[in-house]
Design an enzyme around this catalytic site. Structure first.
Site, PDB file in Angstrom:
ATOM      1  N   GLY A  37      -5.722  22.394  38.967  1.00 24.86           N
ATOM      2  CA  GLY A  37      -4.522  21.633  39.882  1.00 24.86           C
ATOM      3  C   GLY A  37      -4.988  20.591  40.685  1.00 24.86           C
ATOM      4  O   GLY A  37      -5.958  20.755  41.685  1.00 24.86           O
ATOM      5  N   LEU A  38      -4.486  19.474  40.428  1.00 26.99           N
ATOM      6  CA  LEU A  38      -5.206  18.149  41.070  1.00 26.99           C
ATOM      7  C   LEU A  38      -3.807  17.650  41.517  1.00 26.99           C
ATOM      8  O   LEU A  38      -3.417  17.286  42.808  1.00 26.99           O
ATOM      9  CB  LEU A  38      -5.919  17.345  40.289  1.00 26.99           C
ATOM     10  N   THR A  39      -2.894  17.237  40.601  1.00 35.33           N
ATOM     11  CA  THR A  39      -1.346  16.432  40.902  1.00 35.33           C
ATOM     12  C   THR A  39      -0.666  17.124  41.637  1.00 35.33           C
ATOM     13  O   THR A  39      -0.572  18.259  41.425  1.00 35.33           O
ATOM     14  CB  THR A  39      -0.991  16.017  39.456  1.00 35.33           C
ATOM     15  N   TRP A  50       3.114  19.808  37.352  1.00 32.77           N
ATOM     16  CA  TRP A  50       2.483  19.122  36.002  1.00 32.77           C
ATOM     17  C   TRP A  50       1.431  19.666  35.711  1.00 32.77           C
ATOM     18  O   TRP A  50       0.457  19.159  35.169  1.00 32.77           O
ATOM     19  CB  TRP A  50       2.469  17.542  35.966  1.00 32.77           C
ATOM     20  N   ILE A  51       1.161  21.059  35.684  1.00 31.13           N
ATOM     21  CA  ILE A  51      -0.119  21.862  35.472  1.00 31.13           C
ATOM     22  C   ILE A  51       0.063  22.453  34.170  1.00 31.13           C
ATOM     23  O   ILE A  51       0.763  23.164  33.857  1.00 31.13           O
ATOM     24  CB  ILE A  51      -0.353  22.911  36.752  1.00 31.13           C
ATOM     25  N   CYS A  70     -13.867  14.911  36.139  1.00 28.07           N
ATOM     26  CA  CYS A  70     -13.153  15.925  35.215  1.00 28.07           C
ATOM     27  C   CYS A  70     -12.286  15.245  34.198  1.00 28.07           C
ATOM     28  O   CYS A  70     -12.034  15.305  32.927  1.00 28.07           O
ATOM     29  CB  CYS A  70     -12.577  16.885  35.755  1.00 28.07           C
ATOM     30  N   GLU A  98      -2.947  12.008  32.821  1.00 32.01           N
ATOM     31  CA  GLU A  98      -4.295  11.738  32.729  1.00 32.01           C
ATOM     32  C   GLU A  98      -4.512  10.202  33.059  1.00 32.01           C
ATOM     33  O   GLU A  98      -5.249   9.557  32.320  1.00 32.01           O
ATOM     34  CB  GLU A  98      -4.888  12.234  31.393  1.00 32.01           C
ATOM     35  N   THR A 127      -1.683   6.923  33.996  1.00 26.33           N
ATOM     36  CA  THR A 127      -0.806   6.442  33.306  1.00 26.33           C
ATOM     37  C   THR A 127      -1.496   4.974  32.645  1.00 26.33           C
ATOM     38  O   THR A 127      -2.401   4.350  32.779  1.00 26.33           O
ATOM     39  CB  THR A 127       0.424   5.882  34.200  1.00 26.33           C
TER      40      THR A 127
END
Lengths: 393, 249
Positions: free
Chosen positions: A134-136, A166-167, A247, A373, A375
């Site tokens: 979970g980042l975005t 978007w996970i 990551c 990842e 664009t």
């Protein structure tokens, strides 16, 4: 005729015997186990989770992490080859493996305590536990440093609040690696990683509806509402935006390889179709100039992309790979695969829009891969900054 | 359970093989080689027997060129413990291969000797029975079911139109047929550990052949088909042609 890959420049000759053995095994597995079921999953919009036990058993999850944690301990070239062959099947399958290995297992290995590694890595390698990253966030995609998710210390616990979007693997995950600010909202340096079990109070995941791409993949939104985790769930080695970006470098490396696999699948299908499809007086369309040029372009670009990732892999194994080099490969190869898929679909004519053929499935999938990842454009700007010294994003 | 599994390096079943200029060998250029598919079944059986017994060993043995080390590594990756490469050219004469294998096997201690029922390149189906004969061992070929209880073996064989069950005491020879098991994929850990397992290379015993290979020829090109008509109306004519001209009904 089963899939034979594309190797116009004897790239095989630059692989070690065990790297070829890995390739042959994964290729055979995809042919036997993935190809017969992937169309149905794509149409039904389901991830082929029945494949997870086999993928784990064969060692596809976190394959480049050490054997002491139950992983296969492969070099990075062999790891890349796995991603290539999985994405030859479907980008959703490769995305699953990328997230589990590069975005969940890698940060636990890189930033986790020995106790966290021993608890989580064998369970994630064996597929007993599924992970997500979970980042975005809804309003922070290319600019993750702006994230609003916060973690506040309360005694021996951290209290997390925020939403992640978007996970991949989000709804089926047992554990999430969640990135949150532990300081002020403008303090990017306070970003830390947390291991969050998804059955904790206040954690919820919702399937992302309405996708027209990556249909055989679990894409979800995560909501964290006063989720409490013990201090022992903080990844002690993480600190600042650099940690999640490390990551992403791992995942992008695998994507650069994966894109080659998707392009190979499209090229293989286009060659085969062109030889069998007869029009205009009994000649196969393979005998026409326009299709030959199409195929020549595809072969040329695939060959260049293959050489790019193999060299990148050797640099990674030598420990000298720079993240900007990964940006170049991800940007080039995914764009290349998008073009190959589109040209293959066009070569297939009306049949090209059917799910019985692979081209349009790959074409639709790769639009996501082009965007996620980092664009295509952001990777261009990373290169631009590296060339000029001026950040433009 | 100590097993020896004899394996062969063969052209991939999807490779289009061509006859070389000498007319008696295959052109090796562009040919991908694999582990003979029936030998994979034999290996799988040996590995399962060892796993079920919780003890023992699996040795993979191959008579072939030095490049056959690749197929032995595959066997090690699947789970064989050690491998022996008898360096030499595989013969078109099954007896030559059988004698060379038997010479190596004779001095070894084992319970079960396994083969694939045939190699998919020359389709001779000779070697398992010949090795058994040379070593004076009981032999069950075309085996689709195997049960080992102590020293006693029950093997289920495929025969024309049905099955046959035979029994023998170890040591013995089994030649595996499709259906005996579903061979495993070598895991990534298996592939990595195969590098570290022993692979011994030695010269194959020299054996004279009394069988001369005279020539190889391609199968005749298929003749063009005929469309006798469309829909149900065409069926009587199709049946007549199949019966009277093709004589397949």
């Amino acid at each position: 005729m089963s899939f034979q890959g594309v190797d116009y420049y004897d790239v095989d000759g630059m692989l070690e015997p065990e790297e070829r053995a890995v390739r042959d095994m994964v290729r055979g597995w995809v042919e036997e186990e993935v190809m017969p079921i992937i169309q149905r999953h794509y149409v039904d919009k389901t991830f082929p989770s029945e494949l997870i036990p086999q993928m784990a058993e064969l060692g596809f999850l976190g394959a480049n992490l050490p054997e002491k944690y139950g992983c296969a301990g492969l070099n990075n070239v062999a790891y890349g080859i796995i991603m290539q062959e999985l994405e030859r099947g479907d980008s959703g399958l490769r995305s699953f493996a990328s997230v589990q290995g590069a975005l969940v297992m890698y940060p636990i290995h890189a930033f986790g305590s020995e106790e966290q590694r021993e608890t989580w890595l064998p369970a994630l390698a064996s597929g007993e536990k599924i992970g997500c990253f979970g980042l975005t966030e809804p309003d922070f995609g290319s600019n993750p440093g702006g994230m609003l998710t916060r973690a506040v210390k309360d005694g021996d616990e951290w209290v997390l609040n925020g939403a992640k979007m978007w996970i991949t693997n989000g709804s089926m995950a047992d554990v999430a690696v969640v990135w949150a600010k532990t300081g002020e909202i403008d303090d990017v340096g306070s970003i830390r990683g947390f291991i969050v079990e998804t059955d904790r109070q206040g954690f919820s995941a919702r399937d992302q509806k309405g996708k027209l791409s990556l249909l055989a993949s679990d894409t979800s939104e995560l909501v964290l509402q006063d989720v409490c985790v013990p201090d022992s769930n903080l990844l002690p080695g993480s600190g600042g935006l650099k940690s999640p970006l490390m990551c992403l470098t791992q995942a992008r490396y695998g994507i650069a390889w994966g894109a080659v696999g998707a392009a190979m699948a499209c090229f293989d299908e286009a060659v085969s179709y062109s030889k069998n499809r007869v029009q205009f007086g009994g000649k196969p369309i393979a005998a026409t100039q326009i299709q030959q040029i199409r195929l020549a372009e595809m072969l040329t670009e695939i060959t260049k992309a293959q050489l790019l990732v193999l060299r990148l892999g050797r640099l990674k194994d030598a420990g000298t790979m720079r993240p900007q080099q990964v940006s170049l490969a991800k940007r080039n190869n995914v764009n290349m695969a998008c073009e190959c898929a589109r040209e293959a679909r066009r070569l297939l004519g009306a049949n090209g829009i059917l799910v019985e053929y692979q081209a349009m499935r790959h074409m639709a999938n790769l639009e996501s891969v082009y965007t996620y990842e980092g664009t295509h454009d952001v990777h261009g700007l990373i290169l631009g900054q590296d060339i000029t010294g001026h950040p433009a994003y | 359970m100590r097993s020896i599994v004899c394996i062969k390096r063969v052209p991939d079943t999807e490779t289009r093989v061509r006859i070389a200029a000498d007319g008696v060998s295959l052109d090796p250029s562009g040919v991908k080689y694999v582990l003979n598919p029936y030998d994979e079944i034999a290996l799988e059986e040996a590995i399962r027997l060892k796993e079920e017994a919780g003890e023992g060993s699996v040795t993979a043995l191959c008579l072939g060129p030095k490049e056959a080390a690749e197929q032995l590594r595959t066997a090690l990756a699947m789970g064989a413990d050690d491998a022996v490469l008898l360096a030499g050219e595989p013969s078109h004469d099954g007896l030559v291969t059988a004698k060379a294998l038997a010479a190596e096997i004779e001095g070894r201690e084992f319970d079960l000797l396994l083969f694939g029922k045939q190699a998919v390149d020359d389709d001779n189906m000779q070697v398992p029975a010949m090795v058994a004969e040379l070593l004076d061992l009981p032999c069950a070929t075309v085996v689709v079911g195997l049960e080992v209880s102590g020293r006693h073996v029950t093997a289920r064989r495929e025969v024309e139109g049905g099955h046959e069950t035979v029994e023998f005491d170890l040591p013995g020879v089994v030649a595996a047929q499709k259906g005996l098991n579903e061979p495993r994929y070598p895991s990534l850990k298996g592939i990595m550990s195969a590098k570290r397992k022993p692979l011994e290379e030695k010269e194959a015993a020299a054996v004279e052949s009394s069988l001369e290979l005279v020539s190889l020829s391609e199968p005749p090109a298929p003749e063009a088909g005929e469309i006798v008509g469309e829909g149900a109306d065409a069926v009587p004519e199709l049946v007549r042609k199949l019966r009277e001209e093709a004589k397949v009904l």
